[in-house]
Design a protein around this motif. Structure first.
Motif, PDB file in Angstrom:
ATOM      1  N   LEU A   1      25.487 -62.640  26.040  1.00  0.00           N
ATOM      2  CA  LEU A   1      24.447 -63.360  25.316  1.00  0.00           C
ATOM      3  C   LEU A   1      23.473 -62.349  24.729  1.00  0.00           C
ATOM      4  O   LEU A   1      23.045 -61.423  25.413  1.00  0.00           O
ATOM      5  CB  LEU A   1      23.684 -64.311  26.243  1.00  0.00           C
ATOM      6  N   LEU A   2      23.130 -62.536  23.484  1.00  0.00           N
ATOM      7  CA  LEU A   2      22.129 -61.706  22.827  1.00  0.00           C
ATOM      8  C   LEU A   2      20.935 -62.602  22.537  1.00  0.00           C
ATOM      9  O   LEU A   2      21.074 -63.612  21.827  1.00  0.00           O
ATOM     10  CB  LEU A   2      22.673 -61.097  21.532  1.00  0.00           C
ATOM     11  N   ALA A   3      19.791 -62.263  23.114  1.00  0.00           N
ATOM     12  CA  ALA A   3      18.621 -63.134  23.049  1.00  0.00           C
ATOM     13  C   ALA A   3      17.453 -62.417  22.396  1.00  0.00           C
ATOM     14  O   ALA A   3      17.343 -61.179  22.451  1.00  0.00           O
ATOM     15  CB  ALA A   3      18.232 -63.613  24.451  1.00  0.00           C
ATOM     16  N   GLY A   4      16.562 -63.198  21.787  1.00  0.00           N
ATOM     17  CA  GLY A   4      15.362 -62.662  21.171  1.00  0.00           C
ATOM     18  C   GLY A   4      14.127 -63.418  21.607  1.00  0.00           C
ATOM     19  O   GLY A   4      14.081 -64.651  21.491  1.00  0.00           O
ATOM     20  N   GLN A   5      13.145 -62.701  22.135  1.00  0.00           N
ATOM     21  CA  GLN A   5      11.864 -63.287  22.535  1.00  0.00           C
ATOM     22  C   GLN A   5      10.873 -63.046  21.393  1.00  0.00           C
ATOM     23  O   GLN A   5      10.193 -62.034  21.339  1.00  0.00           O
ATOM     24  CB  GLN A   5      11.379 -62.664  23.843  1.00  0.00           C
ATOM     25  N   MET A   6      10.805 -64.004  20.491  1.00  0.00           N
ATOM     26  CA  MET A   6      10.127 -63.757  19.232  1.00  0.00           C
ATOM     27  C   MET A   6       8.598 -63.704  19.368  1.00  0.00           C
ATOM     28  O   MET A   6       7.944 -62.923  18.675  1.00  0.00           O
ATOM     29  CB  MET A   6      10.537 -64.808  18.197  1.00  0.00           C
ATOM     30  N   THR A   7       8.029 -64.517  20.237  1.00  0.00           N
ATOM     31  CA  THR A   7       6.574 -64.470  20.403  1.00  0.00           C
ATOM     32  C   THR A   7       6.154 -63.208  21.129  1.00  0.00           C
ATOM     33  O   THR A   7       5.052 -62.686  20.910  1.00  0.00           O
ATOM     34  CB  THR A   7       6.079 -65.719  21.139  1.00  0.00           C
ATOM     35  N   THR A   8       7.029 -62.685  21.987  1.00  0.00           N
ATOM     36  CA  THR A   8       6.758 -61.398  22.637  1.00  0.00           C
ATOM     37  C   THR A   8       6.633 -60.290  21.594  1.00  0.00           C
ATOM     38  O   THR A   8       5.806 -59.385  21.731  1.00  0.00           O
ATOM     39  CB  THR A   8       7.892 -61.068  23.628  1.00  0.00           C
ATOM     40  N   VAL A   9       7.431 -60.376  20.547  1.00  0.00           N
ATOM     41  CA  VAL A   9       7.393 -59.380  19.480  1.00  0.00           C
ATOM     42  C   VAL A   9       6.246 -59.658  18.509  1.00  0.00           C
ATOM     43  O   VAL A   9       5.522 -58.748  18.097  1.00  0.00           O
ATOM     44  CB  VAL A   9       8.720 -59.363  18.693  1.00  0.00           C
TER      45      VAL A   9
ATOM     46  N   ASP B   1      18.110 -72.171  19.657  1.00  0.00           N
ATOM     47  CA  ASP B   1      16.681 -71.866  19.585  1.00  0.00           C
ATOM     48  C   ASP B   1      15.956 -72.769  20.576  1.00  0.00           C
ATOM     49  O   ASP B   1      16.225 -73.979  20.639  1.00  0.00           O
ATOM     50  CB  ASP B   1      16.149 -72.112  18.176  1.00  0.00           C
ATOM     51  N   TRP B   2      15.020 -72.181  21.326  1.00  0.00           N
ATOM     52  CA  TRP B   2      14.216 -72.946  22.275  1.00  0.00           C
ATOM     53  C   TRP B   2      12.733 -72.799  21.963  1.00  0.00           C
ATOM     54  O   TRP B   2      12.272 -71.717  21.547  1.00  0.00           O
ATOM     55  CB  TRP B   2      14.423 -72.448  23.704  1.00  0.00           C
ATOM     56  N   ALA B   3      11.984 -73.849  22.222  1.00  0.00           N
ATOM     57  CA  ALA B   3      10.529 -73.790  22.278  1.00  0.00           C
ATOM     58  C   ALA B   3      10.145 -73.908  23.752  1.00  0.00           C
ATOM     59  O   ALA B   3      10.544 -74.868  24.429  1.00  0.00           O
ATOM     60  CB  ALA B   3       9.911 -74.931  21.475  1.00  0.00           C
ATOM     61  N   LEU B   4       9.427 -72.893  24.258  1.00  0.00           N
ATOM     62  CA  LEU B   4       9.044 -72.851  25.667  1.00  0.00           C
ATOM     63  C   LEU B   4       7.536 -72.990  25.793  1.00  0.00           C
ATOM     64  O   LEU B   4       6.780 -72.442  24.983  1.00  0.00           O
ATOM     65  CB  LEU B   4       9.490 -71.538  26.309  1.00  0.00           C
TER      66      LEU B   4
ATOM     67  N   THR C   1       8.767 -68.511  21.620  1.00  0.00           N
ATOM     68  CA  THR C   1       9.896 -68.925  20.779  1.00  0.00           C
ATOM     69  C   THR C   1      11.069 -68.023  21.144  1.00  0.00           C
ATOM     70  O   THR C   1      10.995 -66.805  20.974  1.00  0.00           O
ATOM     71  CB  THR C   1       9.554 -68.781  19.290  1.00  0.00           C
ATOM     72  N   LEU C   2      12.140 -68.612  21.647  1.00  0.00           N
ATOM     73  CA  LEU C   2      13.286 -67.864  22.176  1.00  0.00           C
ATOM     74  C   LEU C   2      14.554 -68.334  21.490  1.00  0.00           C
ATOM     75  O   LEU C   2      14.699 -69.519  21.176  1.00  0.00           O
ATOM     76  CB  LEU C   2      13.403 -68.100  23.688  1.00  0.00           C
ATOM     77  N   TRP C   3      15.458 -67.410  21.250  1.00  0.00           N
ATOM     78  CA  TRP C   3      16.795 -67.777  20.792  1.00  0.00           C
ATOM     79  C   TRP C   3      17.827 -66.954  21.538  1.00  0.00           C
ATOM     80  O   TRP C   3      17.526 -65.899  22.107  1.00  0.00           O
ATOM     81  CB  TRP C   3      16.968 -67.603  19.283  1.00  0.00           C
ATOM     82  N   ALA C   4      19.055 -67.426  21.500  1.00  0.00           N
ATOM     83  CA  ALA C   4      20.187 -66.648  22.007  1.00  0.00           C
ATOM     84  C   ALA C   4      21.422 -67.031  21.206  1.00  0.00           C
ATOM     85  O   ALA C   4      21.548 -68.170  20.744  1.00  0.00           O
ATOM     86  CB  ALA C   4      20.427 -66.904  23.492  1.00  0.00           C
ATOM     87  N   TYR C   5      22.297 -66.070  21.024  1.00  0.00           N
ATOM     88  CA  TYR C   5      23.570 -66.403  20.386  1.00  0.00           C
ATOM     89  C   TYR C   5      24.700 -65.703  21.116  1.00  0.00           C
ATOM     90  O   TYR C   5      24.506 -64.723  21.852  1.00  0.00           O
ATOM     91  CB  TYR C   5      23.576 -66.076  18.890  1.00  0.00           C
ATOM     92  N   THR C   6      25.896 -66.235  20.917  1.00  0.00           N
ATOM     93  CA  THR C   6      27.102 -65.612  21.443  1.00  0.00           C
ATOM     94  C   THR C   6      28.211 -65.805  20.419  1.00  0.00           C
ATOM     95  O   THR C   6      28.139 -66.699  19.573  1.00  0.00           O
ATOM     96  CB  THR C   6      27.493 -66.219  22.799  1.00  0.00           C
ATOM     97  N   ARG C   7      29.205 -64.934  20.490  1.00  0.00           N
ATOM     98  CA  ARG C   7      30.329 -65.010  19.544  1.00  0.00           C
ATOM     99  C   ARG C   7      31.456 -65.843  20.156  1.00  0.00           C
ATOM    100  O   ARG C   7      31.706 -65.792  21.367  1.00  0.00           O
ATOM    101  CB  ARG C   7      30.843 -63.615  19.187  1.00  0.00           C
TER     102      ARG C   7
END
Length: 531
Positions: A371-379, A324-327, A390-396
């Protein structure tokens, strides 16, 4: 049992499936008690300020496409209890290594135009798939998300398709995402969208049934988007909790279940972590993984020999690493389509996804991970201060590698380099980060074994009557009045409430007219399977 504490039903675990099950029982007038080991409800559906103050991040799951179309969730009326869905301007962008992006937009014309930019005619091919989806949407969702076997839903699906198309759809459901997209589309754009969505299930593009998962998630995205709860995933949990309490249900957090109490083959209650027994007059429902329920809460010594042996073959899905990142500003994507998308896939193409899947299957750290990422503030603009992200990314990851602090740091560095490659200046905008590796995810929720977010592989050999082990494909267990309500049960992972709803329905049937006959039939089938 030596205790005055009783309930009609004791539900173990306040994750989404446990809360769905508790709601469905409480609304019929049952006295329901939910035991949750953590200090707050939600399981993998929680929100916190992880990377920096004022930046609300979802601890695990974040987007809920199947939740938004689930007949189970829709039937709960959670809008009356505070749930509000938010959607991004665009649904999903897959950024290829060469910088091009394929887009799913809820505007079908925009999706078609994006795919036509890769190969003329792919836009019309996508429209054809979407027309099929709209034709079978309701019976298909019922067939997938209602208790097994879905006799009525399957009959409706057959009528909607007709015999000839039903046979062809069955073939599609068994196909690999690679083969399916090669048959349907000419360009890379549509192929990576379907294959990338299949990988949300943990299946690589060369595994059987990955076509169905990829097609389903792609069509749901085209139809309903990838919505998020306004304010954070935790607000979905809050709505479930509010509804449960409105129907008289109780939740005790910080109170783990230690053992299922049973006598003469029937579950009669639960002993909590302090040794206090709780009598369950009608049922015990466990929103846990199947291995934890059978091995720890029941005990292998109380299981039929063949069931205990089958549990040894239970296969978890892959481990997970999430950042998780705070940008201090939006992600500076080079491609415009990624800027407006809530979900972004990047890092590899179709062949790279195959290599990723092969690495995981052989226990190797993938060189070119998806990488699967989510731009949460964009949503959802409520997630962080105005003008930030607020951004996150995950990988398996492969299971069982340990992942020391140094190894995790190196993987985080590689992930950030990949984002930077497609968004120059990204790292300069990072003001905080939080890393959740396999151990941290498991500490958050015991069901996330090494970060296994689907409670068991979605491979076809562990679905339907093979989930969690060869059996009935239902919530019923070998103990009367004990029901498996977690995602290890049919139909598996994602936040759609179906395993919890299936367990609640089974409990109601068992305690209704004809319940004794129902259980006698279950017992006969279990005897045939395991004795």
């Amino acid at each position: 049992m030596g205790s005055d504490e009783t309930a009609d039903a004791v539900v173990i675990g306040a994750g989404p499936n446990g809360l769905v099950a508790a709601n469905l029982l409480a609304q019929t007038g049952w006295d329901v008690l939910v035991l949750e080991a953590a200090r707050e409800p939600g399981g993998a559906v929680r929100t916190a300020e992880l990377a920096a103050p004022g930046y609300r991040a979802d601890r695990c799951s974040a987007f809920y496409p199947l939740g938004a179309v689930s007949p189970v969730i829709a039937g709960l009326g959670l809008g009356e209890h505070g749930l509000r869905w938010r959607r991004a301007p665009e649904v999903l962008a897959h950024v290829l290594p060469d910088g091009r992006a394929a887009l799913i937009s809820q505007d079908l014309d925009r999706t078609a135009a994006s795919l036509d930019s890769f190969a003329a005619g792919d836009g019309d091919a996508w429209r054809t798939e979407f027309a099929l989806w709209r034709r079978i949407r309701e019976p298909l969702l019922d067939a997938l998300l209602r208790p097994f076997p879905p006799v009525r839903a399957a009959s409706r699906l057959l009528r909607a398709l007709g015999p000839a198309d039903a046979v062809r759809f069955a073939r599609t459901a068994a196909m690999t995402a690679r083969r399916f997209t090669e048959e349907r589309f000419q360009g890379e754009g549509a192929r990576v969208l379907v294959a990338g969505n299949a990988m949300h299930s943990g299946l690589g593009p060369d595994q059987s049934a990955s076509a169905l998962f990829g097609w389903l998630l792609s069509m749901v995205g085209q139809d309903a988007g990838f919505p998020v709860p306004e304010g954070g995933a935790g607000n979905l949990t809050a709505a479930l909790v509010a509804r449960l309490r409105a129907h008289g249900g109780r939740i005790h957090c910080g109170r783990p279940a230690a053992k299922i109490l049973h006598a003469r083959g029937t579950a009669v209650g639960v002993r909590d972590g302090d040794g206090t027994p709780i009598r369950a007059r009608r049922a015990v429902l466990a929103d846990t993984s199947a291995p934890h329920l059978y091995r720890d809460l029941v005990g292998v010594e109380h299981l039929p020999r063949r069931l205990a042996a089958d549990l040894d073959s239970f296969e978890w899905d892959h481990a997970t690493l999430k950042i998780d990142w705070a940008l201090d500003g939006p992600v500076p994507w080079e491609t415009r389509d990624a800027a407006g998308a809530g979900t972004v896939h990047l890092g590899t193409d179709l062949d790279g996804m195959s290599e990723h899947g092969a690495a995981l299957a052989t226990g190797r750290d993938p060189e070119r991970p998806l990488l699967l990422a989510g731009q949460m503030t964009t949503v959802d603009p409520t997630r962080s201060p105005r003008g930030t992200e607020t951004l996150w990314a995950y990988t398996r990851l492969p299971r069982g590698l340990g992942w020391s602090a140094d190894e995790t740091r190196r993987r985080v560095e590689r992930i950030e380099q990949e984002v930077e490659r497609h968004a120059p200046g990204f790292r300069n905008r990072v003001i905080g980060r939080a890393v959740s590796g396999p151990r941290e995810l498991e500490d958050l929720d015991r069901n996330l074994d090494e970060g296994a977010i689907n409670a068991g592989t979605a491979a076809i050999y562990q679905q339907l009557v093979f989930r969690p082990v060869p059996g009935l494909g239902r919530a019923d267990t070998v103990l009367d009045r004990l029901f498996l309500a977690g995602a290890s049960a049919h139909p598996g992972g994602a936040v759609h409430g179906a395993p919890g709803a299936g367990a609640a329905r089974a409990a109601l049937v068992r305690n209704g007219m004809g319940g004794a006959w129902y259980r006698a039939g279950v017992d006969r089938l279990h005897h045939w399977l395991y004795d």
